[in-house]
Design a protein around this motif. Structure first.
Motif, PDB file in Angstrom:
ATOM      1  N   CYS A  25      24.815  -5.161 -18.651  1.00  0.00           N
ATOM      2  CA  CYS A  25      23.622  -5.852 -19.143  1.00  0.00           C
ATOM      3  C   CYS A  25      23.627  -7.311 -18.688  1.00  0.00           C
ATOM      4  O   CYS A  25      24.634  -8.010 -18.826  1.00  0.00           O
ATOM      5  N   CYS A  63      18.841  -5.748 -26.042  1.00  0.00           N
ATOM      6  CA  CYS A  63      18.888  -7.080 -25.420  1.00  0.00           C
ATOM      7  C   CYS A  63      17.536  -7.486 -24.830  1.00  0.00           C
ATOM      8  O   CYS A  63      17.226  -8.674 -24.761  1.00  0.00           O
ATOM      9  N   CYS A 104      24.028  -9.748 -22.095  1.00  0.00           N
ATOM     10  CA  CYS A 104      25.281  -9.858 -22.848  1.00  0.00           C
ATOM     11  C   CYS A 104      26.514  -9.573 -21.983  1.00  0.00           C
ATOM     12  O   CYS A 104      27.634  -9.877 -22.399  1.00  0.00           O
ATOM     13  N   LEU A 157      27.407  -8.401 -28.911  1.00  0.00           N
ATOM     14  CA  LEU A 157      27.826  -7.859 -27.609  1.00  0.00           C
ATOM     15  C   LEU A 157      28.241  -8.992 -26.670  1.00  0.00           C
ATOM     16  O   LEU A 157      29.247  -8.894 -25.964  1.00  0.00           O
ATOM     17  N   HIS A 175      20.354  -3.721 -21.901  1.00  0.00           N
ATOM     18  CA  HIS A 175      20.305  -2.896 -23.112  1.00  0.00           C
ATOM     19  C   HIS A 175      18.883  -2.993 -23.663  1.00  0.00           C
ATOM     20  O   HIS A 175      18.276  -4.068 -23.588  1.00  0.00           O
TER      21      HIS A 175
HETATM   22 ZN   LIG Z   1      23.044  -6.405 -23.592  1.00  0.00          ZN
END
Ligand SMILES: [Zn+2]
Length: 241
Positions: A109, A140, A112, A64, A137
């Motif tokens: 996010c 993440c 990322c 990502l 996320h």
């Molecule tokens: Zn992310």
């Protein structure tokens, strides 16, 4: 105990079924239903899925991040001043979208830089657009924890290595430790210009390994020697530019 658990699971399953949207990632649901305690909410099911698969979460977070790339003008810098969002030491993973200057705001996010959808998922399965409340996320979150404290993930990393010491090939002992193949001080000193997110590989699974303690002690002593040599040559390397 098992009767009590069965009763709990029946309740949890009923709650989960009520809250479950028509579209839901199938592997997450399969994982949730196989848990000894079924997560009662879709969000918890997704959380449980990524926690069980940190190696996958690490890979996804880096994929990502590659879609975002580094923002123009970003360089890896350290800083003690919290409001800037700069990481305080070279041990923290570089994260441009956590820095105030490059943050993309809610709905994206902070690890990322990509949009966050319903339940912290990374694709818009529901056609609703980004979740304007979310900034991480779920994958993440787990990747970030793995990058920041890899020793907490010794168990899945041992499994990933099929329980063999990455240094000697012998069976991993109980006291085996998680180690960075390329030490992070060396990344800061020698690989600082690597583009982002390729840099993140040094925090992720490609640069992590579990080794038996004896092998780790020998390697740490060697690194301490290297660091002492380097310190004399470039004392300023460890400070913020
Ligand atoms: Zn992310």
């Amino acid at each position: 105990m098992s009767e009590w658990r069965d009763a709990k699971n029946r309740q949890a399953l009923a709650r989960l079924n009520r809250a479950l949207p028509e579209i839901f990632p199938a592997p997450v649901l399969t994982h949730a239903l196989a848990r000894s305690f079924i997560p009662p909410m879709p969000r918890l099911a997704i959380d449980s899925y990524w926690r069980a698969h940190p190696v996958r979460a690490d890979r996804l977070a880096r994929v990502l991040a590659a879609q975002s790339g580094a923002p123009d003008g970003w360089v890896w810098r350290l800083g003690a001043a919290k409001p800037d969002g700069l990481p305080p030491t070279f041990r923290a993973p570089p994260a441009p979208y956590r820095e105030k200057r490059f943050a993309r705001g809610r709905g994206a996010c902070c690890v990322c830089g990509q949009p966050v959808y319903r339940f912290g998922w990374h694709c818009d399965l529901w056609g609703e657009g980004p979740n304007k409340q979310a900034m991480w996320h779920t994958a993440c979150v787990v990747a970030w924890q793995l990058w920041s404290a890899p020793s907490h993930y010794a168990r899945p990393l041992r499994r990933f290595q099929k329980h063999k010491c990455a240094e000697t090939g012998k069976r991993l002992m109980r006291a085996a430790e998680v180690d960075h193949r390329v030490p992070l001080f060396q990344v800061w000193r020698e690989q600082r210009d690597t583009s982002w997110p390729q840099l993140l590989r040094y925090w992720g699974v490609p640069n992590l390994r579990v080794i038996n303690r004896a092998a780790h002690v020998a390697k740490s002593a060697e690194e301490a020697g290297l660091r002492a040599l380097g310190k004399a040559a470039a004392a300023s390397d460890f400070t913020s530019p």
